[in-house]
Design a protein around this motif. Structure first.
Motif, PDB file in Angstrom:
ATOM      1  N   ARG A 144       4.383  99.584 -38.345  1.00  0.00           N
ATOM      2  CA  ARG A 144       4.327  98.127 -38.463  1.00  0.00           C
ATOM      3  C   ARG A 144       5.380  97.507 -37.555  1.00  0.00           C
ATOM      4  O   ARG A 144       6.059  98.212 -36.816  1.00  0.00           O
ATOM      5  CB  ARG A 144       4.561  97.698 -39.911  1.00  0.00           C
ATOM      6  N   THR A 146       8.750  96.320 -36.199  1.00  0.00           N
ATOM      7  CA  THR A 146      10.114  96.802 -36.473  1.00  0.00           C
ATOM      8  C   THR A 146      11.173  95.953 -35.787  1.00  0.00           C
ATOM      9  O   THR A 146      12.358  96.146 -36.010  1.00  0.00           O
ATOM     10  CB  THR A 146      10.305  98.244 -35.943  1.00  0.00           C
ATOM     11  N   SER A 185      -3.490 103.664 -22.778  1.00  0.00           N
ATOM     12  CA  SER A 185      -3.713 102.241 -23.003  1.00  0.00           C
ATOM     13  C   SER A 185      -4.338 102.003 -24.385  1.00  0.00           C
ATOM     14  O   SER A 185      -3.969 101.054 -25.094  1.00  0.00           O
ATOM     15  CB  SER A 185      -4.618 101.696 -21.888  1.00  0.00           C
TER      16      SER A 185
HETATM   17  P1  FAD Z   1       4.559  95.664 -24.596  1.00  0.00           P
HETATM   18  O1  FAD Z   1       3.666  96.055 -25.720  1.00  0.00           O
HETATM   19  O2  FAD Z   1       5.933  96.230 -24.552  1.00  0.00           O
HETATM   20  O3  FAD Z   1       3.801  95.989 -23.227  1.00  0.00           O
HETATM   21  C1  FAD Z   1       4.488  96.109 -21.986  1.00  0.00           C
HETATM   22  C2  FAD Z   1       3.507  95.858 -20.842  1.00  0.00           C
HETATM   23  O4  FAD Z   1       2.501  96.881 -20.838  1.00  0.00           O
HETATM   24  C3  FAD Z   1       2.714  94.557 -20.984  1.00  0.00           C
HETATM   25  O5  FAD Z   1       3.416  93.482 -20.439  1.00  0.00           O
HETATM   26  C4  FAD Z   1       1.435  94.874 -20.225  1.00  0.00           C
HETATM   27  O6  FAD Z   1       1.637  94.692 -18.837  1.00  0.00           O
HETATM   28  C5  FAD Z   1       1.219  96.336 -20.505  1.00  0.00           C
HETATM   29  N1  FAD Z   1       0.311  96.567 -21.643  1.00  0.00           N
HETATM   30  C6  FAD Z   1       0.430  96.131 -22.921  1.00  0.00           C
HETATM   31  N2  FAD Z   1      -0.551  96.609 -23.698  1.00  0.00           N
HETATM   32  C7  FAD Z   1      -1.335  97.372 -22.890  1.00  0.00           C
HETATM   33  C8  FAD Z   1      -2.502  98.144 -23.101  1.00  0.00           C
HETATM   34  N3  FAD Z   1      -3.057  98.245 -24.323  1.00  0.00           N
HETATM   35  N4  FAD Z   1      -3.049  98.781 -22.051  1.00  0.00           N
HETATM   36  C9  FAD Z   1      -2.481  98.695 -20.818  1.00  0.00           C
HETATM   37  N5  FAD Z   1      -1.365  97.999 -20.555  1.00  0.00           N
HETATM   38  C10 FAD Z   1      -0.795  97.342 -21.576  1.00  0.00           C
HETATM   39  N6  FAD Z   1       7.352  98.002 -31.992  1.00  0.00           N
HETATM   40  C11 FAD Z   1       7.192  97.760 -33.309  1.00  0.00           C
HETATM   41  O7  FAD Z   1       7.478  96.647 -33.769  1.00  0.00           O
HETATM   42  N7  FAD Z   1       6.690  98.733 -34.141  1.00  0.00           N
HETATM   43  C12 FAD Z   1       6.346  99.973 -33.693  1.00  0.00           C
HETATM   44  O8  FAD Z   1       5.934 100.834 -34.468  1.00  0.00           O
HETATM   45  C13 FAD Z   1       6.524 100.243 -32.295  1.00  0.00           C
HETATM   46  N8  FAD Z   1       6.216 101.462 -31.792  1.00  0.00           N
HETATM   47  C14 FAD Z   1       6.448 101.704 -30.466  1.00  0.00           C
HETATM   48  C15 FAD Z   1       6.189 102.967 -29.961  1.00  0.00           C
HETATM   49  C16 FAD Z   1       6.431 103.247 -28.626  1.00  0.00           C
HETATM   50  C17 FAD Z   1       6.118 104.620 -28.111  1.00  0.00           C
HETATM   51  C18 FAD Z   1       6.982 102.241 -27.772  1.00  0.00           C
HETATM   52  C19 FAD Z   1       7.302 102.533 -26.329  1.00  0.00           C
HETATM   53  C20 FAD Z   1       7.234 100.980 -28.274  1.00  0.00           C
HETATM   54  C21 FAD Z   1       6.979 100.703 -29.608  1.00  0.00           C
HETATM   55  N9  FAD Z   1       7.220  99.421 -30.138  1.00  0.00           N
HETATM   56  C22 FAD Z   1       7.040  99.198 -31.473  1.00  0.00           C
HETATM   57  C23 FAD Z   1       7.535  98.300 -29.258  1.00  0.00           C
HETATM   58  C24 FAD Z   1       6.247  97.551 -28.847  1.00  0.00           C
HETATM   59  O9  FAD Z   1       5.246  98.459 -28.408  1.00  0.00           O
HETATM   60  C25 FAD Z   1       6.478  96.551 -27.718  1.00  0.00           C
HETATM   61  O10 FAD Z   1       7.057  97.212 -26.633  1.00  0.00           O
HETATM   62  C26 FAD Z   1       7.352  95.366 -28.108  1.00  0.00           C
HETATM   63  O11 FAD Z   1       6.827  94.753 -29.248  1.00  0.00           O
HETATM   64  C27 FAD Z   1       7.432  94.325 -26.963  1.00  0.00           C
HETATM   65  O12 FAD Z   1       6.109  93.888 -26.636  1.00  0.00           O
HETATM   66  P2  FAD Z   1       5.717  93.148 -25.290  1.00  0.00           P
HETATM   67  O13 FAD Z   1       4.941  91.918 -25.637  1.00  0.00           O
HETATM   68  O14 FAD Z   1       6.905  92.970 -24.418  1.00  0.00           O
HETATM   69  O15 FAD Z   1       4.657  94.102 -24.566  1.00  0.00           O
END
Ligand code: FAD
Length: 390
Positions: A144, A146, A185
Motif C-alpha cells: 500500500r 508508504t 512496466s
Molecule cells: P514513479 O511511479 O516513481 O514512476 C517514475 C517514472 O517511471 C514515471 O515518471 C514514468 O516516466 C515511468 N513510469 C511510471 N509508471 C510506469 C509504467 N507502469 N510503465 C512504464 N513506465 C512507467 N511506494 C509506496 O507508497 N508503496 C510501495 O509499496 C512502493 N513499492 C515500491 C517498490 C519499488 C520496487 C520501487 C522502486 C518503488 C516503490 N514505491 C512504493 C515508490 C513508488 O513506486 C513511486 O516511485 C513513488 O510513489 C513516486 O511516484 P512518481 O509519481 O514519482 O512515479
C-alpha cells in the motif's frame, strides 16, 4: 454494464481483454484471495537488509509506514521452527532487516523439507543462502502507500528502465526485449494501483482509502501501462498453468493438516478450473520466443538484465516496498524460469525444480496482479469519466 475500453487480444498473448476480466473476476481472484491467506503462502522468507551494490550511501527508510511488522513467535507453523541440533525455539528470529537478528539457518532445513534448494538463475539473491534471511507474514504487511517517493524511488525506476531497456520503445527492439520491458512496466502499474487503492488520505485522522486521481495520473491515462498490466498477468498465469503438474504434487506442509489440505485443494481449484481452461487455455505462447541463431545468446543477455533488476531491489530505501519489490521480482523470475529454462542455458528439457519461496512469490505475485486488474476494471471507467470530465 461498462463497455471495455480495451478490446481485442492482449498484445503478444492469446486471450482478449474481456475474457481476462471475466476469468479473473469469476475464477482467479476469489481463489487467489483465499490461497494467499493459508499458512503455507503467507510466510515469505526474505533478506530485508539493505545491501545495495549500486548506491552504497542509501540508508534504510525511517518512515513509520515503511516498517515491516515482526511476526510474533507463536504465529509460525510449528514445522517451520522445529529445533535442530538442540537449538532452543526462541532462537527463531523474525524481525525487520537487522543483520544481527539473522534467521538461524538450521531452521530452514526443517522448514524447507521436501523442497529442493537450487538457486534461481534469473534473480540476484542466492535463495539458498540462509544468512540474514527472515520470515515475514505477508498478511500483516499489505502492499500500500508508504510515503516512499522522491529521488531515491525515482532513480530505482529510472535504473530499471534505462539500464535494462535502453532502446525502448524504439522499433529496433526485438520481441524478447520488449517482453522484459512489458513485464517490468506491468509490475510498476500494479504497484501504483496498490498505492492508489490503499492510500493515506488524511494523516491527522489516519484515514485510509482509494485515491482515484492518483490512479488516473499514474496508470489510467497511459493506455500502455494498463495493457502491460494485462500482459504481465497473462504471462505469470501461463507460468502457473505450465507448472500445474509440479504445483499440484508439491508438498504444502506447515504441520497443520486441515490448513494444508485446504491449501492443496485451493491450488487444484486454481490450476484445473474448467472455466479457465475453456476461456483461456494458453494465456501466453512462450514457444514463439528464443528462436533462431541468436536465441541462446539473447536469452543469456535478458537473464543478466533481469538479474540486474533483481539486484536493484536491494536499493529500495523503504523496507515494506523492498519486501514487495523483492517478492514480486522473485515471482517474475520464477515465471521466467518456468517458461524459459531451468539453468538459463539451452537445455529446456530439464525437470522443473522450484523452491518453496519461489512458489510463494509466484502465487502472491499472481494475486497482486489479479487485485490490480480487478481494481482497474471496476474503478477505471468511472475514474476516467470523473477526471476527464473536469
Ligand atoms: P514513479 O511511479 O516513481 O514512476 C517514475 C517514472 O517511471 C514515471 O515518471 C514514468 O516516466 C515511468 N513510469 C511510471 N509508471 C510506469 C509504467 N507502469 N510503465 C512504464 N513506465 C512507467 N511506494 C509506496 O507508497 N508503496 C510501495 O509499496 C512502493 N513499492 C515500491 C517498490 C519499488 C520496487 C520501487 C522502486 C518503488 C516503490 N514505491 C512504493 C515508490 C513508488 O513506486 C513511486 O516511485 C513513488 O510513489 C513516486 O511516484 P512518481 O509519481 O514519482 O512515479
Amino acid at each position: 454494464q461498462e463497455t471495455h475500453k480495451y478490446s481485442g487480444i492482449v498484445e503478444d498473448c492469446c486471450c482478449d481483454y474481456e475474457t481476462v476480466d471475466h476469468i479473473n473476476k469469476e475464477v482467479l481472484h476469489p481463489s487467489l484471495q483465499e490461497l494467499v491467506k493459508t499458512p503455507f503462502f503467507r510466510y515469505f522468507k526474505v533478506k530485508l537488509w539493505c545491501d545495495c551494490p549500486f548506491w552504497p550511501d542509501d540508508g534504510m527508510c525511517r518512515l513509520r509506514d515503511c516498517s515491516v511488522c515482526e511476526c510474533p513467535d507463536n504465529e509460525f507453523p510449528e514445522s517451520f521452527k522445529k529445533p535442530h541440533h538442540g537449538l532452543p525455539l526462541d532462537d527463531l528470529v523474525c524481525q525487520e532487516g537487522k543483520p544481527e537478528a539473522a534467521v538461524d539457518r538450521t531452521l530452514d532445513k526443517k522448514a524447507f523439507r521436501g523442497w529442493t534448494e537450487i538457486d534461481n538463475p534469473w534473480t540476484n539473491d542466492d535463495e539458498t543462502d540462509n544468512a540474514e534471511m527472515t520470515y515475514v507474514n505477508l498478511q500483516l504487511n499489505p502492499e500500500r502507500y508508504t510515503g516512499y517517493t522522491g529521488p531515491s524511488a525515482r532513480r530505482i525506476w529510472d535504473a530499471v528502465y534505462a539500464e535494462n531497456c535502453p532502446k525502448y520503445p524504439s522499433e529496433e527492439l526485438c520481441a524478447e526485449e520488449r517482453i522484459l520491458y512489458k513485464l517490468i512496466s506491468g509490475l510498476h502499474s500494479s504497484i501504483s494501483v496498490h498505492i492508489a487503492s490503499d492510500y493515506l488520505l488524511d494523516e491527522t485522522t489516519q484515514m485510509w482509502g482509494s485515491n482515484l486521481p492518483l490512479m488516473y495520473d499514474r496508470v489510467l491515462r497511459y493506455p500502455d501501462r494498463v495493457r502491460n498490466l494485462y500482459f504481465t498477468f497473462l504471462f505469470v498465469l501461463r507460468a502457473v498453468t505450465k507448472a500445474a503438474d509440479y504445483l499440484e504434487h508439491a508438498e504444502y506442509d506447515t504441520g497443520n493438516l486441515n490448513e494444508d489440505l485446504k491449501t492443496q485443494s485451493l491450488v487444484r481449484q486454481l490450476l484445473y478450473n474448467p472455466n479457465l481452461q475453456a476461456a483461456c487455455p494458453v494465456p501466453f505462447d512462450e514457444a514463439k520466443l528464443w528462436k533462431g541463431q541468436r536465441g541462446p545468446e539473447l536469452k543469456q543477455k535478458i537473464q543478466n538484465q533481469f538479474r540486474n533488476i533483481s539486484a536493484l531491489m536491494d536499493c529500495v530505501g523503504c523496507e515494506k516496498c523492498r519486501l514487495w519489490g523483492k517478492l514480486q521480482v522473485l515471482g517474475l523470475g520464477t515465471a521466467l524460469k518456468i517458461l524459459f529454462s531451468v539453468d538459463g542455458q539451452q537445455n529446456t528439457d530439464q525437470t522443473l525444480h522450484l523452491q518453496r519461496n519461489e512458489v510463494i512469490a509466484l502465487m502472491n505475485l499472481l494475486n497482486r496482479l489479479s487485485e490490480s486488474l480487478k481494481f482497474v476494471n471496476e474503478m477505471g471507467p468511472s475514474t476516467e469519466r470523473l477526471v476527464e470530465g473536469q
